[in-house]
Write a protein that holds these residues in place. Structure first.
Motif, PDB file in Angstrom:
ATOM      1  N   TRP A   1     -95.103  17.252 -34.142  1.00 57.84           N
ATOM      2  CA  TRP A   1     -96.438  17.708 -34.513  1.00 57.84           C
ATOM      3  C   TRP A   1     -97.402  16.538 -34.485  1.00 57.84           C
ATOM      4  CZ3 TRP A   1     -97.293  22.685 -34.455  1.00 57.84           C
ATOM      5  CH2 TRP A   1     -96.238  23.562 -34.704  1.00 57.84           C
ATOM      6  N   ARG A   2     -98.591  16.771 -33.964  1.00 58.91           N
ATOM      7  CA  ARG A   2     -99.638  15.744 -33.889  1.00 58.91           C
ATOM      8  C   ARG A   2    -100.141  15.370 -35.279  1.00 58.91           C
ATOM      9  NH1 ARG A   2    -102.925  15.615 -29.346  1.00 58.91           N
ATOM     10  NH2 ARG A   2    -102.398  17.791 -29.040  1.00 58.91           N
ATOM     11  N   LEU A   3    -100.213  16.328 -36.182  1.00 57.44           N
ATOM     12  CA  LEU A   3    -100.730  16.053 -37.521  1.00 57.44           C
ATOM     13  C   LEU A   3     -99.590  15.860 -38.502  1.00 57.44           C
ATOM     14  CD1 LEU A   3    -100.626  19.187 -38.985  1.00 57.44           C
ATOM     15  CD2 LEU A   3    -102.313  19.421 -37.193  1.00 57.44           C
ATOM     16  N   GLY A   4     -99.893  15.311 -39.652  1.00 61.42           N
ATOM     17  CA  GLY A   4     -98.881  14.975 -40.646  1.00 61.42           C
ATOM     18  C   GLY A   4     -98.454  16.165 -41.476  1.00 61.42           C
ATOM     19  N   LEU A   5     -97.616  17.023 -40.909  1.00 62.26           N
ATOM     20  CA  LEU A   5     -97.174  18.217 -41.638  1.00 62.26           C
ATOM     21  C   LEU A   5     -96.459  17.869 -42.942  1.00 62.26           C
ATOM     22  CD1 LEU A   5     -95.899  20.719 -38.924  1.00 62.26           C
ATOM     23  CD2 LEU A   5     -97.986  20.811 -40.273  1.00 62.26           C
TER      24      LEU A   5
ATOM     25  N   ALA B   1     -96.455  18.481 -48.616  1.00 58.93           N
ATOM     26  CA  ALA B   1     -96.359  17.827 -49.933  1.00 58.93           C
ATOM     27  C   ALA B   1     -97.578  18.130 -50.798  1.00 58.93           C
ATOM     28  CB  ALA B   1     -96.197  16.318 -49.765  1.00 58.93           C
ATOM     29  N   GLY B   2     -98.740  18.300 -50.190  1.00 57.31           N
ATOM     30  CA  GLY B   2     -99.966  18.571 -50.944  1.00 57.31           C
ATOM     31  C   GLY B   2    -100.364  20.026 -50.997  1.00 57.31           C
ATOM     32  N   MET B   3     -99.493  20.931 -50.534  1.00 52.35           N
ATOM     33  CA  MET B   3     -99.853  22.345 -50.420  1.00 52.35           C
ATOM     34  C   MET B   3    -100.288  22.955 -51.750  1.00 52.35           C
ATOM     35  SD  MET B   3    -100.445  24.607 -48.233  1.00 52.35           S
ATOM     36  CE  MET B   3     -99.637  24.134 -46.740  1.00 52.35           C
ATOM     37  N   ASP B   4     -99.652  22.594 -52.858  1.00 55.36           N
ATOM     38  CA  ASP B   4    -100.061  23.140 -54.154  1.00 55.36           C
ATOM     39  C   ASP B   4    -101.510  22.767 -54.461  1.00 55.36           C
ATOM     40  OD1 ASP B   4     -97.640  24.388 -54.581  1.00 55.36           O
ATOM     41  OD2 ASP B   4     -96.837  22.775 -55.827  1.00 55.36           O
ATOM     42  N   ASP B   5    -101.884  21.528 -54.167  1.00 59.06           N
ATOM     43  CA  ASP B   5    -103.261  21.087 -54.402  1.00 59.06           C
ATOM     44  C   ASP B   5    -104.226  21.758 -53.430  1.00 59.06           C
ATOM     45  OD1 ASP B   5    -102.536  19.368 -56.481  1.00 59.06           O
ATOM     46  OD2 ASP B   5    -102.133  17.720 -55.088  1.00 59.06           O
ATOM     47  N   ILE B   6    -103.804  21.926 -52.189  1.00 64.90           N
ATOM     48  CA  ILE B   6    -104.657  22.542 -51.169  1.00 64.90           C
ATOM     49  C   ILE B   6    -104.943  24.002 -51.525  1.00 64.90           C
ATOM     50  CG2 ILE B   6    -104.741  23.294 -48.756  1.00 64.90           C
ATOM     51  CD1 ILE B   6    -103.050  20.751 -48.097  1.00 64.90           C
ATOM     52  N   GLN B   7    -103.921  24.716 -51.967  1.00 65.18           N
ATOM     53  CA  GLN B   7    -104.063  26.144 -52.237  1.00 65.18           C
ATOM     54  C   GLN B   7    -104.584  26.455 -53.628  1.00 65.18           C
ATOM     55  OE1 GLN B   7    -100.158  27.749 -51.471  1.00 65.18           O
ATOM     56  NE2 GLN B   7    -100.591  27.995 -49.298  1.00 65.18           N
ATOM     57  N   ASP B   8    -104.577  25.505 -54.520  1.00 68.53           N
ATOM     58  CA  ASP B   8    -104.967  25.757 -55.900  1.00 68.53           C
ATOM     59  C   ASP B   8    -106.472  25.951 -56.013  1.00 68.53           C
ATOM     60  OD1 ASP B   8    -104.569  26.086 -58.614  1.00 68.53           O
ATOM     61  OD2 ASP B   8    -104.615  23.946 -59.048  1.00 68.53           O
TER      62      ASP B   8
END
Length: 118
Positions: free
Chosen positions: A34-38, A43-50
């Motif tokens: 993947w080109r981006l840092g999946l 790892a930050g999904m909880d913060d992104i979706q909160d």
């Protein structure tokens, strides 16, 4: 191949446009990556979706524009949005998913232009 990656992703990302966007970040080669840092995104999904705890409100005119086929701005979120943005106007484009401007450019422009003209 990109077709194999698309087929593998299809069970978890049903929308073909969303899959195409995600797959645009897949670099094929001897070792596909993947080109981006999946890893960082996951790892930050909880913060992104909160929903952030933001003090205060914004009382000016605010447009919340969503696509009917999107799962991001759902009707059940409206009370929380209205608490922070009391003058919020909600509009849902029937013919759009998450990428409103690409899925329904005419509808998107009509709503945004009408809101901006107020």
């Amino acid at each position: 191949t990109r077709a194999a990656a698309d087929a593998a992703l299809a069970p978890v990302v049903a929308d073909p446009g969303e899959r195409a966007f995600l797959l645009s970040n897949l670099l094929l080669g001897q070792t596909p990556r993947w080109r981006l840092g999946l890893d960082h995104i996951i790892a930050g999904m909880d913060d992104i979706q909160d929903w952030p705890a933001i003090p205060g409100t914004y009382t000016g005119p605010t447009l919340f524009l969503a696509g009917a086929r999107s799962r991001y701005v759902l009707p059940e979120y409206r009370p929380a949005i209205a608490a922070l943005f009391p003058a919020a106007k909600f509009v849902t484009l029937r013919n759009a998913g998450h990428w409103l401007h690409a899925d329904d450019p005419e509808g998107f422009l009509a709503v945004v232009e009408a809101f901006a003209a107020q």
